[in-house]
Design a protein around this motif. Structure first.
Motif, PDB file in Angstrom:
ATOM      1  N   LEU A  24       0.832  -1.195   0.000  1.00 35.84           N
ATOM      2  CA  LEU A  24       0.000   0.000   0.000  1.00 35.84           C
ATOM      3  C   LEU A  24       0.868   1.247   0.000  1.00 35.84           C
ATOM      4  O   LEU A  24       1.895   1.291   0.675  1.00 35.84           O
ATOM      5  N   THR A  25       0.423   2.254  -0.756  1.00 35.07           N
ATOM      6  CA  THR A  25       1.095   3.551  -0.774  1.00 35.07           C
ATOM      7  C   THR A  25       0.107   4.606  -0.298  1.00 35.07           C
ATOM      8  O   THR A  25      -1.013   4.684  -0.808  1.00 35.07           O
ATOM      9  N   LEU A  26       0.525   5.415   0.666  1.00 28.90           N
ATOM     10  CA  LEU A  26      -0.311   6.495   1.190  1.00 28.90           C
ATOM     11  C   LEU A  26       0.003   7.764   0.411  1.00 28.90           C
ATOM     12  O   LEU A  26       1.108   8.288   0.491  1.00 28.90           O
ATOM     13  N   LEU A  27      -0.982   8.246  -0.347  1.00 28.45           N
ATOM     14  CA  LEU A  27      -0.837   9.418  -1.212  1.00 28.45           C
ATOM     15  C   LEU A  27      -2.125  10.223  -1.189  1.00 28.45           C
ATOM     16  O   LEU A  27      -3.207   9.646  -1.205  1.00 28.45           O
ATOM     17  N   ASP A  28      -2.013  11.545  -1.209  1.00 29.33           N
ATOM     18  CA  ASP A  28      -3.198  12.397  -1.273  1.00 29.33           C
ATOM     19  C   ASP A  28      -3.329  13.167  -2.580  1.00 29.33           C
ATOM     20  O   ASP A  28      -4.433  13.407  -3.045  1.00 29.33           O
ATOM     21  N   GLU A  29      -2.231  13.596  -3.169  1.00 31.76           N
ATOM     22  CA  GLU A  29      -2.301  14.451  -4.341  1.00 31.76           C
ATOM     23  C   GLU A  29      -2.874  13.702  -5.537  1.00 31.76           C
ATOM     24  O   GLU A  29      -2.490  12.576  -5.821  1.00 31.76           O
ATOM     25  N   ARG A  30      -3.782  14.362  -6.211  1.00 24.75           N
ATOM     26  CA  ARG A  30      -4.530  13.743  -7.321  1.00 24.75           C
ATOM     27  C   ARG A  30      -3.619  13.171  -8.400  1.00 24.75           C
ATOM     28  O   ARG A  30      -3.797  12.035  -8.837  1.00 24.75           O
ATOM     29  N   GLN A  31      -2.638  13.956  -8.862  1.00 23.49           N
ATOM     30  CA  GLN A  31      -1.768  13.481  -9.946  1.00 23.49           C
ATOM     31  C   GLN A  31      -0.950  12.267  -9.505  1.00 23.49           C
ATOM     32  O   GLN A  31      -0.808  11.299 -10.249  1.00 23.49           O
ATOM     33  N   ALA A  32      -0.428  12.302  -8.292  1.00 21.13           N
ATOM     34  CA  ALA A  32       0.363  11.169  -7.790  1.00 21.13           C
ATOM     35  C   ALA A  32      -0.503   9.925  -7.656  1.00 21.13           C
ATOM     36  O   ALA A  32      -0.071   8.810  -7.981  1.00 21.13           O
ATOM     37  N   ARG A  33      -1.741  10.101  -7.197  1.00 21.23           N
ATOM     38  CA  ARG A  33      -2.668   8.969  -7.077  1.00 21.23           C
ATOM     39  C   ARG A  33      -2.971   8.366  -8.451  1.00 21.23           C
ATOM     40  O   ARG A  33      -3.022   7.146  -8.608  1.00 21.23           O
TER      41      ARG A  33
END
Length: 163
Positions: A95-104
């Motif tokens: 699992l990767t914890l990401l919030d930014e739309r482009q990175a997601r």
């Protein structure tokens, strides 16, 4: 379970003083060196930096610099996001914890499992680590700190807690 985090979910949890949710949900969270530097080098956030340094469940991992450079060049993501995604791939993390739309979007397109701050809070809510009232308070804190998290998503989380 191997979990890697980018900077923003950690900052968001620091803002609401709930970094502990990561340990409760995942046990250990790995962060690349670039994320650690983003979290600890700004002198305006020395208290938060100390909290990160003192969390024994957050572990810093090196990442291949040349891979990160190429990934960054190819995707246009920032250093922390790129390092988190590359580290996830290097370790075969779950699992990767990401919030930014482009990175997601990039992470999703390459087949990585992702979760953001809202997902962390939702999982914590459903596992009983926080209440709907806690969640409402966190929404208020996020707004006061200009952290944009979709209001409709929060309302769905609150609605799903009624059952």
């Amino acid at each position: 379970m191997i979990v890697v985090s980018d900077t923003t979910p950690l900052i968001s949890l620091l803002k609401i003083d709930r970094l502990d949710l990561l340990e409760k949900l995942f046990g250990q969270v790995l962060i690349p060196e670039g994320v650690f530097h983003e979290l600890t080098e700004n002198e305006s956030y020395s208290d938060e930096a100390e909290m990160i340094r003192s969390c024994d469940f957050i572990q810093i991992r090196p990442v291949d610099r040349s891979s990160v450079y190429l990934f960054q060049k190819r995707t246009g993501l920032d250093l922390g996001e790129s390092e988190a995604i590359v580290l996830t791939e290097e370790l075969g993390a779950d699992l990767t914890l990401l919030d930014e739309r482009q990175a997601r979007a990039v992470a999703s397109n390459i087949g990585l499992a992702i979760m953001g701050t809202v997902g962390i809070l939702g999982t914590a809510l459903h596992r009983g680590y926080l209440t709907a009232d806690d969640l409402r308070q966190y929404i208020k804190i996020f707004k006061e700190n200009r952290r944009h998290i979709d209001e409709n998503l929060f309302q769905r989380l609150l609605g799903s807690d009624r059952g």
